[in-house]
Scaffold this motif. Structure first.
Motif, mmCIF file in Angstrom:
data_model
loop_
_atom_site.group_PDB
_atom_site.id
_atom_site.type_symbol
_atom_site.label_atom_id
_atom_site.label_comp_id
_atom_site.label_asym_id
_atom_site.label_seq_id
_atom_site.Cartn_x
_atom_site.Cartn_y
_atom_site.Cartn_z
ATOM 1 N N HIS A 46 0.822 -1.211 0.000
ATOM 2 C CA HIS A 46 0.000 0.000 0.000
ATOM 3 C C HIS A 46 0.856 1.260 0.000
ATOM 4 O O HIS A 46 1.962 1.263 0.542
ATOM 5 C CB HIS A 46 -0.901 0.044 1.252
ATOM 6 N N ASP A 47 0.287 2.348 -0.523
ATOM 7 C CA ASP A 47 0.919 3.654 -0.346
ATOM 8 C C ASP A 47 0.692 4.100 1.090
ATOM 9 O O ASP A 47 -0.261 3.634 1.753
ATOM 10 C CB ASP A 47 0.311 4.678 -1.320
ATOM 11 N N LEU A 48 1.530 5.019 1.565
ATOM 12 C CA LEU A 48 1.422 5.370 2.983
ATOM 13 C C LEU A 48 1.777 6.830 3.230
ATOM 14 O O LEU A 48 2.708 7.371 2.627
ATOM 15 C CB LEU A 48 2.399 4.464 3.758
ATOM 16 N N LEU A 49 1.007 7.436 4.093
ATOM 17 C CA LEU A 49 1.284 8.808 4.513
ATOM 18 C C LEU A 49 1.536 8.746 6.023
ATOM 19 O O LEU A 49 0.624 8.463 6.799
ATOM 20 C CB LEU A 49 0.052 9.678 4.201
ATOM 21 N N GLY A 50 2.771 8.957 6.434
ATOM 22 C CA GLY A 50 3.117 8.764 7.847
ATOM 23 C C GLY A 50 3.493 10.074 8.502
ATOM 24 O O GLY A 50 4.373 10.785 8.002
ATOM 25 N N GLU A 51 2.834 10.381 9.592
ATOM 26 C CA GLU A 51 3.191 11.595 10.321
ATOM 27 C C GLU A 51 4.166 11.171 11.414
ATOM 28 O O GLU A 51 3.764 10.627 12.437
ATOM 29 C CB GLU A 51 1.923 12.213 10.904
ATOM 30 N N ALA A 52 5.431 11.341 11.160
ATOM 31 C CA ALA A 52 6.427 10.840 12.117
ATOM 32 C C ALA A 52 7.668 11.706 12.039
ATOM 33 O O ALA A 52 8.070 12.153 10.976
ATOM 34 C CB ALA A 52 6.809 9.411 11.774
ATOM 35 N N GLN A 53 8.265 11.921 13.194
ATOM 36 C CA GLN A 53 9.445 12.775 13.225
ATOM 37 C C GLN A 53 10.699 11.953 13.511
ATOM 38 O O GLN A 53 10.606 10.751 13.776
ATOM 39 C CB GLN A 53 9.265 13.859 14.263
ATOM 40 N N THR A 54 11.823 12.616 13.486
ATOM 41 C CA THR A 54 13.091 11.947 13.779
ATOM 42 C C THR A 54 13.041 11.333 15.170
ATOM 43 O O THR A 54 12.522 11.951 16.090
ATOM 44 C CB THR A 54 14.235 12.987 13.748
ATOM 45 N N GLY A 55 13.578 10.150 15.294
ATOM 46 C CA GLY A 55 13.624 9.514 16.609
ATOM 47 C C GLY A 55 12.513 8.519 16.835
ATOM 48 O O GLY A 55 12.515 7.784 17.811
ATOM 49 N N THR A 56 11.544 8.464 15.925
ATOM 50 C CA THR A 56 10.425 7.541 16.112
ATOM 51 C C THR A 56 10.747 6.153 15.577
ATOM 52 O O THR A 56 9.984 5.224 15.774
ATOM 53 C CB THR A 56 9.175 8.056 15.371
ATOM 54 N N ARG A 78 18.390 17.817 16.705
ATOM 55 C CA ARG A 78 17.395 17.393 15.711
ATOM 56 C C ARG A 78 16.129 16.846 16.346
ATOM 57 O O ARG A 78 15.120 16.637 15.671
ATOM 58 C CB ARG A 78 17.987 16.297 14.813
ATOM 59 N N GLU A 79 16.187 16.561 17.658
ATOM 60 C CA GLU A 79 15.022 15.935 18.302
ATOM 61 C C GLU A 79 14.156 16.944 19.040
ATOM 62 O O GLU A 79 13.271 16.568 19.803
ATOM 63 C CB GLU A 79 15.513 14.855 19.281
ATOM 64 N N ARG A 80 14.414 18.234 18.798
ATOM 65 C CA ARG A 80 13.690 19.252 19.563
ATOM 66 C C ARG A 80 12.179 19.174 19.361
ATOM 67 O O ARG A 80 11.415 19.525 20.234
ATOM 68 C CB ARG A 80 14.174 20.633 19.171
ATOM 69 N N ARG A 81 11.804 18.712 18.192
ATOM 70 C CA ARG A 81 10.372 18.634 17.919
ATOM 71 C C ARG A 81 9.686 17.646 18.878
ATOM 72 O O ARG A 81 8.585 17.856 19.349
ATOM 73 C CB ARG A 81 10.146 18.196 16.475
ATOM 74 N N MET A 82 10.404 16.561 19.167
ATOM 75 C CA MET A 82 9.855 15.579 20.110
ATOM 76 C C MET A 82 9.712 16.215 21.492
ATOM 77 O O MET A 82 8.743 15.964 22.201
ATOM 78 C CB MET A 82 10.777 14.350 20.166
#
Ligand code: AMP
Length: 663
Positions: free
Chosen positions: A51-61, A360-364
């Protein structure tokens, strides 16, 4: 129709349950992954099903493995044509992702992955492309160049991943990305990963993805009362050094639970802490139930103070004396964070949670603040001097407590001391000093910089194990369609400019405190100065400056290099005088000296060191984390070969007696 999974499955499936083949299961066990991260649990089945996929995920996940593992399952290794393309916004990410592929494909014969990014030599890339690779990981500009030249063909491409799509948008690459998408077979499977999904990214998904599965880990908000949350931004000082300073200086620290990601990581960190004199042990899913219970019992009864655990192994631990939870590796998501910190602040007590966050993980960090509805305060690391004076005052107290201990029987020990004094014509102060020295070995009262730290960072990632050649450390600049150019590349300085063969050590005005790494220094000098990577020699990092060994530079080139900005500071490069004062050095402990003895195989270049570390890694059963054996990396011929990272390599363990005689 889009389907959405907004929460991770309550009971995380195992990698076996996700349908991964045996060779990948074996690899995952070897690299120490216990369970899939939520994003992996949710994405892998969809991607395996095509399947195609749209993933909302940030660095570190753990998103890299989420797409890399299914790609590896679906490749046809009999063919060397590109079958999968991963587009990344930066060169660094392209290198990281292709390294991850190599790591996960260690049991796959004939697998080839190729990172392709701007700033790297075209000639080299053309040669590599001609050899063929099933997976291409690259930045948009350079991929477009190769498509236009015809050196890259996507006729057989069946999988495409857009990694950090919102970053590509922010950096102005999104038109390039769409152009590439239009030049790939429409039958391909596409996965788009992005930390956020702004309208422009949704637009790309709408235009280029077919009925994608939408995967998102939505943060549930939770209150975490009685837990004081703090974070340290990983910069300048390495994590182990930071951890020990925190463990030493934190007030009211009774016991600490330290979280890392992998089983191997628990063992390595616990070993390092134990070697530094902490009562520490690992707790992971590879240990038998009995062993795990014993560790928890020891933590309860005080025979252990620090347990280094994975999320799975620490689940449900209820030990009231855990005053601190330290997130040494950032958790995959806010849920895991909340579970982790819930191990402290129990039985009505107050708890402290400390999170190590890489820039780079500040978003988390922001997501966690949002989920816990509490601000997380930054902490300043205690200085080495602070920690040393703390250890000294604790040591003094220990001496006084020992003197007051009724079990001590001072008479017997005083007689022993007297004998030493008389037999050797020493003063009791000298004997006392020797005893104090003995007691602190392994946990020195004077803290020093971590051994070889500069060189741990100096491992320049390069998949072919060769020196980085004119690598760009700036991302590809957006480009006009059809125009063939190589924006980030400064023409290489012809080698004959350096024909004198003389080398010179230069001083640059960025150091560890500014967050610089040797890799950035190499990138800046190679890319912007046009000096081939192989000509860049030893780099030593100090707190507020660094030194780098280069061929003697003509003044025009030196003026160019002076102006280059790294970590927001001009390099301000100038020749370093060997008589220039280096930061104060302190005597080293016996432990340090022993460590030096092991590491005389000096590597002249970081990449040589990398190759050797890789061998060490392979010998040790292919552990994920590289083991740094290095410290004295300097070339023996150099006058300053005794210096490394601002430290002295003089042996300070000369016997007590001998030193007296020398006086
Ligand atoms: P990523 O978000 O892909 O950049 O991954 C972040 C880090 O998590 C990398 O160091 C991976 O090696 C590590 N990692 C990814 N998946 C797992 C897992 N299932 N268990 C433990 N570590 C993982």
């Amino acid at each position: 129709m889009m389907t959405e999974t907004s929460h991770p499955p309550t009971a995380m499936p195992s990698f076996e349950q996700l349908g991964l083949p045996d060779h990948l299961l074996a690899t995952l066990a070897e690299v120490g992954y216990e369970t899939p991260s939520p994003i992996q649990a949710m994405c892998i089945p969809h991607l395996l099903a095509g399947h195609d996929l749209l993933g909302e995920a940030q660095t570190g996940t753990g998103k890299t493995a989420a797409f890399a593992l299914p790609i590896l399952v679906r490749l046809d290794l009999a063919s060397k044509e590109p079958q999968a393309l991963v587009l990344t916004p930066t060169r660094e990410l392209a290198l990281q992702v292709s390294e991850a592929f190599t790591r996960y494909a260690r049991h796959l014969r004939n697998f080839h992955v190729l990172p392709i990014y701007g700033g790297q030599s075209m000639v080299v890339q053309l040669r590599q492309l001609a050899r063929g690779a099933q997976v291409i990981v690259g930045t948009p500009g350079r991929i477009m160049d190769h498509l236009e030249r015809g050196s890259l063909k996507f006729d057989a491409l069946s999988m495409l991943v857009l990694d950090e799509a919102d970053e590509m948008l922010r950096m102005g690459f999104i038109d390039d990305v769409e152009w590439i998408l239009e030049h790939t077979p429409s039958t391909r499977q596409t996965a788009l990963f992005s930390a956020t999904l702004p309208a422009a990214i949704r637009g790309v998904a709408h235009r280029h993805l077919r009925e994608p599965e939408e995967v998102r880990i939505r943060a549930a908000t939770t209150t975490v009362e009685k837990i004081r949350q703090r974070y340290w931004l990983v910069r300048g000082v390495d994590k182990l050094d930071a951890l020990t300073r925190i463990l030493d200086a934190e007030e009211k620290l009774d016991a600490a639970l330290v979280f890392v990601r992998t089983k191997i990581g628990t063992e390595e960190l616990a070993d390092k802490l134990a070697a530094r004199g902490y009562a520490a042990a690992a707790l992971n899913g590879d240990m038998t139930q009995g062993l795990r219970e014993r560790v928890i019992e020891q933590l309860k009864n005080g025979s252990l103070d620090i347990v280094v655990a994975t999320d799975v192994a620490a689940r449900g631990i209820d030990v009231p004396r855990i005053s601190h939870v330290i997130n040494y590796d950032i958790p995959y998501d806010t849920e895991a964070y909340v579970h982790r910190i819930g191990r402290t602040g129990r039985a009505g007590r107050e708890g402290v949670a400390i999170l190590f966050v890489a820039p780079r993980e500040r978003r988390m960090l922001k997501s966690i603040e949002h989920a816990t509805r509490q601000p997380i305060e930054p902490i300043a690391l205690p200085s080495r001097e602070d920690v040393s004076s703390l250890r000294i005052s604790q040591f003094k107290q220990k001496v006084l407590d020992t003197l007051a201990d009724p079990d001590m029987e001072p008479g017997f020990f005083m007689n022993v001391v007297e004998e030493i004094v008389e037999e050797n014509d020493l003063s009791s102060r000298e004997v006392a000093a020797a005893l104090a020295y003995l007691v602190q070995v392994g946990r020195p009262l004077q803290i020093e910089e971590e051994e070889g730290r500069g060189w741990e960072q100096a491992t320049v990632l390069h998949p072919q194990g060769k020196p980085p050649r004119r690598e760009s450390f700036v991302a590809d600049a957006p480009r006009t369609r059809g125009a063939r150019r190589d924006r980030n590349t400064t023409d290489a300085v012809p080698e004959k400019v350096f024909a004198s063969g003389k080398t010179q050590r230069y001083r640059i005005a960025v150091g560890r405190d500014h967050g610089v790494t040797p890799r950035e220094i190499v990138g800046a000098i190679a890319n912007e100065g046009g000096i081939e990577g192989k000509l860049i020699g030893q780099i030593d990092l100090f707190n507020d400056f660094s030194t780098v060994e280069l061929p003697a530079l003509p003044s025009g080139l030196l003026a160019t290099l002076k102006r280059i900005v790294v970590c927001n500071r001009p390099l301000d490069m100038r020749p370093f005088r060997e008589d220039e004062a280096l930061p104060a050095r302190r005597p080293r402990s016996a432990v340090d000296s022993r460590r030096d003895d092991r590491s005389h195989k000096a590597a002249a270049k970081p990449w040589e060191k990398q190759a050797r570390e890789k061998q060490v890694q392979e010998k040790r059963g292919g552990r994920e984390k590289w083991i740094s054996r290095s410290s004295g990396e300097s070339r023996p011929s150099r006058k300053n070969a005794v210096q490394q990272g601002g430290r002295s390599f003089t042996n300070h363990t000369t016997s007590w007696k001998k030193r007296r005689e020398q006086k």
